[in-house]
Design a protein around this motif. Structure first.
Motif, PDB file in Angstrom:
ATOM      1  N   UNK A   1      13.435  -1.142   2.236  1.00  0.00           N
ATOM      2  CA  UNK A   1      12.065  -0.893   1.770  1.00  0.00           C
ATOM      3  C   UNK A   1      12.089  -0.724   0.249  1.00  0.00           C
ATOM      4  N   UNK A   3      10.828   0.895  -2.691  1.00  0.00           N
ATOM      5  CA  UNK A   3      10.018   2.060  -3.059  1.00  0.00           C
ATOM      6  C   UNK A   3       9.238   1.812  -4.350  1.00  0.00           C
ATOM      7  N   UNK A   6       6.128  -0.084  -3.571  1.00  0.00           N
ATOM      8  CA  UNK A   6       5.183   0.738  -2.817  1.00  0.00           C
ATOM      9  C   UNK A   6       4.516   1.794  -3.696  1.00  0.00           C
ATOM     10  N   UNK A   7       5.294   2.347  -4.606  1.00  0.00           N
ATOM     11  CA  UNK A   7       4.713   3.324  -5.540  1.00  0.00           C
ATOM     12  C   UNK A   7       3.666   2.642  -6.426  1.00  0.00           C
ATOM     13  N   UNK A   9       2.027  -0.085  -5.726  1.00  0.00           N
ATOM     14  CA  UNK A   9       0.890  -0.458  -4.866  1.00  0.00           C
ATOM     15  C   UNK A   9      -0.057   0.739  -4.696  1.00  0.00           C
ATOM     16  N   UNK A  10       0.526   1.902  -4.515  1.00  0.00           N
ATOM     17  CA  UNK A  10      -0.289   3.099  -4.297  1.00  0.00           C
ATOM     18  C   UNK A  10      -0.986   3.539  -5.592  1.00  0.00           C
ATOM     19  N   UNK A 309       7.406  12.527  -9.674  1.00  0.00           N
ATOM     20  CA  UNK A 309       8.051  12.234  -8.388  1.00  0.00           C
ATOM     21  C   UNK A 309       9.233  13.164  -8.091  1.00  0.00           C
ATOM     22  N   UNK A 311       9.471  15.929  -6.523  1.00  0.00           N
ATOM     23  CA  UNK A 311       9.537  16.388  -5.123  1.00  0.00           C
ATOM     24  C   UNK A 311       9.940  15.217  -4.205  1.00  0.00           C
ATOM     25  N   UNK A 312       9.419  14.042  -4.525  1.00  0.00           N
ATOM     26  CA  UNK A 312       9.766  12.854  -3.721  1.00  0.00           C
ATOM     27  C   UNK A 312      11.265  12.583  -3.834  1.00  0.00           C
ATOM     28  N   UNK A 329      14.591   2.493  -7.647  1.00  0.00           N
ATOM     29  CA  UNK A 329      13.138   2.701  -7.698  1.00  0.00           C
ATOM     30  C   UNK A 329      12.671   2.818  -9.161  1.00  0.00           C
TER      31      UNK A 329
END
Lengths: 400, 234
Positions: A1, A3, A6-7, A9-10, A309, A311-312, A329
């Motif tokens: 995946x 990341x 996706x980050x 994209x969000x 990020x 905490x991520x 990432x």
């Protein structure tokens, strides 16, 4: 995946805005590179289009572009007669600024022998100059229509043709007229000036007691003839015959008094090293400063994005994620931002560069080199975020 | 008689922060065992050392003294066991549930579970299948493609539970899993954990300060000032 994707994209709104901002900055860097190349292209445009091997100018000068040069027109016959010279043509250059439609109108006027070379390199519309007087061919950038008249010196000139992108070393678009017209515009005095000169010469000669009136009249006519002559040019350009030795031809012309034969190579050096060196250095410095600013901005963006990020990252570490997932990432986001920003900057310049007041030349090598530099900057800038991420402890995922 | 195989074995575990006069003993001489399929609570007020205990068992915080054995492997004995790959052990043996669900905000519910599987080297398709199965089993089939911000607190915590279960860990460690939930959702989460302990045969260790949430736990340990008091009856 992935990341990073996706980050992005969000948070696409934030990412796009950031990339646009960075893209504008890179657009400026690209355009500065283009202006830098444009300076070269402009500086060498006339040299390039004339296709001469030797530029004969006034002795001890770097004319006709870097320095003023005046030589008699008829020297062309002597140059033509030099062994190894295939053809020679006189040229005249001058920068003119007049008012047109209420605005300053600046251009570079080239006078050429209609039977020689050095005229418009191409005719895009209309025709070449056919009459010896009062016709002109203008560069497209002057935005003049065929048939349009323009007043220069003592006469009106009609545009009969449009040529391509020929400019002076200063970037002014070029216009072509016959050599005779160019000499008139540059050297011919108006009637008042002629009358004044003749009166002054007459008065000076009258003061010489030893001259008879007929001698004085004769001298006055001759002196006036010389001072009113317009048969002066800025340079005579020569093309060599196939197999001719450039050095030998140069040496031969050098032996004459009053002239300096400059090779194309030397003329190129004079134009690029001398005339535009400071501008080139200035642009280079600006490019470096802007790239450093871009690097700082990318580093700050990546660093703050990493802080967002924490905490991520801590959670990923806690659930056993390898460091390469986290490094990937951050690095991918940084590189992707660089790629998108570069594409935006490039696209922007590609769409607008023809509307810039100065010529922008986009060289593929420059664009590729800048892309590599931007990628390197993104990689280096991402180290700041990666360093921070690697220091995050998994325990930071715990707690509220 | 066969030796009992424990999922978690903690013997004389001590964690001291700082040195000399400034040294603080966060947890002292903790000893307890958790069997597979057991649901155990560590109950204590804030600052009692329960999270320190959890982080030591969770291979995050190195114990100063004592021994920790996870699924038969000694992970700490007077410090971490040399040559231990803590990340791999956390990935393979442990599942974590957090106070504030800690879902990755830019991943959907499905992706949040898939990431734990992909980190453990499952292929994308395998991860997707397993994650979907887990979420459906936790009644989140209709929320697969929702981001955490679109989930209720209870739903988000169930996604977090699915993520913790994804790699079928022997041990699940939960840090105040109900702290961010209302009482009803909190009780639902605890019931779910109890069911999962039995169904998956996993040892579940929950640290919490809320004694109302520990009903039905197999065993409960009270922690006060870094010391585990005797087991209290559930």
């Amino acid at each position: 995946m992935n990341l990073a994707i996706r980050d992005i994209r969000y948070h696409r709104g934030r990412f796009i805005l950031t990339s646009i901002g960075l893209g504008l900055l890179l657009g400026v860097v690209i355009s500065m590179g283009g202006i830098y190349r444009g300076l070269f292209a402009d500086a060498l445009a006339v040299l390039h289009f004339t296709k001469a091997d030797i530029w004969v100018v006034q002795q001890n000068t770097n004319g006709p572009f870097a320095e003023s040069s005046r030589i008699p027109e008829d020297i062309k016959y002597r140059i033509k007669a030099v062994p190894g010279v295939a053809d020679a043509a006189p040229l005249s250059f001058q920068t003119i600024q007049i008012e047109r439609q209420g605005k300053p109108f600046r251009f570079f006027l080239i006078g050429y022998d209609l039977n020689g070379f050095g005229g418009p390199p191409v005719i895009l519309a209309g025709r070449d100059i056919r009459q010896k007087h009062y016709e002109m061919v203008v560069a497209k950038a002057m935005k003049m229509e065929i048939g349009e008249k323009i007043h220069l010196g003592l006469h009106d000139y009609t545009v009969v043709g449009i040529t391509g992108k020929v400019v002076s070393s200063g970037g002014d678009p070029a216009a072509y007229v016959s050599l005779a017209d160019a000499q008139d515009i540059q050297f011919k005095k108006d009637n008042d000036a002629v009358r004044n000169d003749r009166a002054r010469i007459g008065a000076n000669l009258a003061g010489i007691q030893s001259l008879s009136p007929s001698q004085a009249k004769f001298l006055k006519l001759n002196i006036a003839g010389i001072t009113e002559s317009t048969h002066t040019v800025n340079t005579v350009v020569a093309r060599l015959a196939p197999g001719a030795n450039l050095k030998e031809v140069q040496e031969r012309i050098s032996r004459w008094n009053h002239f300096r034969p400059i090779s194309v190579e030397e003329q190129t050096k004079i134009l690029t090293k001398g005339m535009i060196e400071k501008a080139r250095m200035q642009l280079g410095l600006f490019r470096i400063i802007l790239l450093v600013i871009s690097a700082v901005i990318i580093a700050l963006i990546i660093y703050t994005s990493t802080l967002d990020k924490i905490k991520v990252i801590a959670t990923l570490k806690l659930i056993g994620s390898q460091n390469r997932v986290i490094i990937g990432m951050i690095l991918q986001q940084s590189l992707l931002m660089g790629v998108i920003a570069y594409a935006i900057g490039y696209g922007l310049i590609l769409l607008t560069y023809e509307n810039f007041p100065r010529r922008i030349v986009l060289e593929p090598f420059d664009l590729q080199a800048l892309f590599v530099i931007v990628m390197a900057i993104c990689m280096i800038a991402s180290f700041v975020g990666i360093r921070k991420a690697l220091k995050v402890e998994p325990a930071e995922a715990l707690g509220g | 008689m066969d030796k009992i195989m424990y999922a978690i074995e903690v013997e004389n575990l001590t964690k001291i922060y700082g040195k000399g006069e400034t040294a603080v003993t966060a947890i002292a001489d903790a000893t307890f065992h958790v069997k597979p399929g057991e649901l155990v609570a560590i109950l204590g007020p804030s600052g009692s050392g329960k999270t320190t205990l959890l982080t030591a068992i969770g291979l995050i915080n190195e114990p100063t003294h004592g021994k920790v054995i996870i699924d038969g492997a000694t992970v700490a004995d007077e410090g971490w066991t040399p040559g231990l790959d803590l990340k791999r052990l956390r990935r393979e043996k442990l599942g974590f549930i957090f106070q504030a669900h800690n879902l990755i905000p830019f991943l959907t519910a499905l992706e949040n579970v898939m990431i734990a599987l992909e980190i453990n080297h499952l292929s994308k398709n395998e991860a997707k299948g397993r994650a979907t199965e887990l979420l459906v089993s936790l009644n989140l089939g209709h929320r697969l493609n929702n981001y955490p911000t679109a989930l209720s607190g209870g739903e988000a915590q169930r996604v977090a539970i699915a993520r913790a279960l994804a790699n079928k860990p022997k041990v699940i460690l939960a840090d105040e899993p109900t702290a961010a939930l209302d009482t009803e959702n909190g009780k639902n989460v605890m019931s779910l954990l109890k069911k999962l302990a039995v169904d998956n045969h996993s040892a579940i260790l929950v640290v919490t300060h809320d004694h109302r949430m520990v009903e039905g736990f197999d065993r409960i340990f009270q922690v006060n000032d870094g010391r585990i008091a005797d087991e209290i009856g559930s």
